[in-house]
Design a protein around this motif. Structure first.
Motif, PDB file in Angstrom:
ATOM      1  N   LYS A 102     -12.079   2.044  10.373  1.00  0.00           N
ATOM      2  CA  LYS A 102     -12.255   3.277  11.350  1.00  0.00           C
ATOM      3  C   LYS A 102     -13.837   3.270  11.360  1.00  0.00           C
ATOM      4  O   LYS A 102     -14.983   2.958  12.871  1.00  0.00           O
ATOM      5  N   ASN A 103     -14.121   3.729   9.877  1.00  0.00           N
ATOM      6  CA  ASN A 103     -15.632   3.655  10.126  1.00  0.00           C
ATOM      7  C   ASN A 103     -16.096   2.587  10.265  1.00  0.00           C
ATOM      8  O   ASN A 103     -17.621   2.423  10.830  1.00  0.00           O
ATOM      9  N   ARG A 104     -15.951   1.476   9.167  1.00  0.00           N
ATOM     10  CA  ARG A 104     -17.173   0.104   9.564  1.00  0.00           C
ATOM     11  C   ARG A 104     -16.373  -0.247  11.316  1.00  0.00           C
ATOM     12  O   ARG A 104     -18.262  -0.770  11.352  1.00  0.00           O
ATOM     13  N   ASN A 105     -15.584   0.182  11.788  1.00  0.00           N
ATOM     14  CA  ASN A 105     -15.898  -0.293  13.291  1.00  0.00           C
ATOM     15  C   ASN A 105     -17.191   0.169  14.377  1.00  0.00           C
ATOM     16  O   ASN A 105     -17.916  -0.093  14.746  1.00  0.00           O
ATOM     17  N   THR A 106     -16.860   2.082  14.005  1.00  0.00           N
ATOM     18  CA  THR A 106     -17.591   2.314  14.755  1.00  0.00           C
ATOM     19  C   THR A 106     -19.230   2.691  13.988  1.00  0.00           C
ATOM     20  O   THR A 106     -19.811   1.705  14.863  1.00  0.00           O
ATOM     21  N   GLN A 107     -19.976   1.733  13.083  1.00  0.00           N
ATOM     22  CA  GLN A 107     -20.999   1.309  12.469  1.00  0.00           C
ATOM     23  C   GLN A 107     -21.360   0.220  13.308  1.00  0.00           C
ATOM     24  O   GLN A 107     -22.324   0.161  13.487  1.00  0.00           O
ATOM     25  N   ARG A 108     -20.443  -0.638  13.209  1.00  0.00           N
ATOM     26  CA  ARG A 108     -20.341  -2.105  14.180  1.00  0.00           C
ATOM     27  C   ARG A 108     -20.985  -1.851  15.956  1.00  0.00           C
ATOM     28  O   ARG A 108     -22.026  -2.395  16.126  1.00  0.00           O
ATOM     29  N   LEU A 148       0.693  -1.318   0.195  1.00  0.00           N
ATOM     30  CA  LEU A 148      -0.024   0.370  -0.027  1.00  0.00           C
ATOM     31  C   LEU A 148       0.785   1.330  -0.142  1.00  0.00           C
ATOM     32  O   LEU A 148       2.020   1.504   0.630  1.00  0.00           O
ATOM     33  N   THR A 149       0.729   2.535  -0.729  1.00  0.00           N
ATOM     34  CA  THR A 149       1.683   3.401  -1.092  1.00  0.00           C
ATOM     35  C   THR A 149       0.492   3.934   0.609  1.00  0.00           C
ATOM     36  O   THR A 149      -0.737   3.675   1.186  1.00  0.00           O
ATOM     37  N   PRO A 150       1.270   5.411   0.858  1.00  0.00           N
ATOM     38  CA  PRO A 150       1.046   5.804   2.366  1.00  0.00           C
ATOM     39  C   PRO A 150      -0.961   6.202   2.352  1.00  0.00           C
ATOM     40  O   PRO A 150      -1.681   6.174   2.857  1.00  0.00           O
ATOM     41  N   ALA A 151      -1.673   7.300   0.699  1.00  0.00           N
ATOM     42  CA  ALA A 151      -2.577   7.656   0.251  1.00  0.00           C
ATOM     43  C   ALA A 151      -3.614   6.154   0.896  1.00  0.00           C
ATOM     44  O   ALA A 151      -4.623   6.136   1.333  1.00  0.00           O
ATOM     45  N   MET A 152      -3.094   5.240   0.411  1.00  0.00           N
ATOM     46  CA  MET A 152      -4.302   3.835   0.166  1.00  0.00           C
ATOM     47  C   MET A 152      -3.858   3.879   1.884  1.00  0.00           C
ATOM     48  O   MET A 152      -4.893   2.780   1.909  1.00  0.00           O
ATOM     49  N   GLU A 153      -2.690   3.194   2.120  1.00  0.00           N
ATOM     50  CA  GLU A 153      -3.315   2.830   3.656  1.00  0.00           C
ATOM     51  C   GLU A 153      -3.999   3.606   4.692  1.00  0.00           C
ATOM     52  O   GLU A 153      -4.941   3.551   5.469  1.00  0.00           O
ATOM     53  N   LYS A 154      -3.810   4.782   4.373  1.00  0.00           N
ATOM     54  CA  LYS A 154      -4.537   5.823   4.916  1.00  0.00           C
ATOM     55  C   LYS A 154      -5.749   5.688   4.850  1.00  0.00           C
ATOM     56  O   LYS A 154      -6.774   6.448   6.127  1.00  0.00           O
ATOM     57  N   ALA A 155      -6.454   5.632   3.678  1.00  0.00           N
ATOM     58  CA  ALA A 155      -7.968   5.330   3.367  1.00  0.00           C
ATOM     59  C   ALA A 155      -8.041   4.358   3.723  1.00  0.00           C
ATOM     60  O   ALA A 155      -9.087   3.384   4.396  1.00  0.00           O
ATOM     61  N   PHE A 156      -7.587   2.709   4.047  1.00  0.00           N
ATOM     62  CA  PHE A 156      -8.009   1.271   4.514  1.00  0.00           C
ATOM     63  C   PHE A 156      -8.207   2.360   5.966  1.00  0.00           C
ATOM     64  O   PHE A 156      -8.628   1.834   5.956  1.00  0.00           O
ATOM     65  N   ARG A 157      -7.500   2.449   6.549  1.00  0.00           N
ATOM     66  CA  ARG A 157      -7.406   3.131   7.838  1.00  0.00           C
ATOM     67  C   ARG A 157      -8.896   3.459   7.834  1.00  0.00           C
ATOM     68  O   ARG A 157      -9.086   2.861   8.930  1.00  0.00           O
ATOM     69  N   LEU A 158      -8.890   4.802   7.664  1.00  0.00           N
ATOM     70  CA  LEU A 158     -10.341   5.224   8.022  1.00  0.00           C
ATOM     71  C   LEU A 158     -11.574   4.136   7.009  1.00  0.00           C
ATOM     72  O   LEU A 158     -12.717   4.446   8.158  1.00  0.00           O
ATOM     73  N   ALA A 159     -11.267   3.439   6.331  1.00  0.00           N
ATOM     74  CA  ALA A 159     -12.795   2.829   5.553  1.00  0.00           C
ATOM     75  C   ALA A 159     -12.667   1.890   7.256  1.00  0.00           C
ATOM     76  O   ALA A 159     -14.218   1.249   7.541  1.00  0.00           O
TER      77      ALA A 159
END
Length: 62
Positions: free
Chosen positions: A51-57, A38-49
């Motif tokens: 985090k959002n998934r876990n918040t929804q759960r 992963l590029t740093p931008a891809m890693e950031k997007a993955f972590r955000l996704a």
């Protein structure tokens, strides 16, 4: 190789499973065209996704 095991909430992993996890942790990650590094931008997007998934759960469990 990916190995998936589903545990019940109160079930503990076996000694063999723990050994397999420890051995896998020692191995080097091998990237290829199907799973590129992963590029740093891809890693950031993955972590955000994640985090959002876990918040929804957490919201749906309450």
């Amino acid at each position: 190789m990916i190995r998936t095991v589903t545990l019940d909430r109160n079930q503990k992993p076996t000694e063999e499973q723990i050994k397999q996890i420890e051995e896998a942790a020692k191995r080097e990650i091998i990237f290829d065209e199907d799973s590129p590094e992963l590029t740093p931008a891809m890693e950031k997007a993955f972590r955000l996704a994640a985090k959002n998934r876990n918040t929804q759960r957490n919201m749906s469990v309450s």
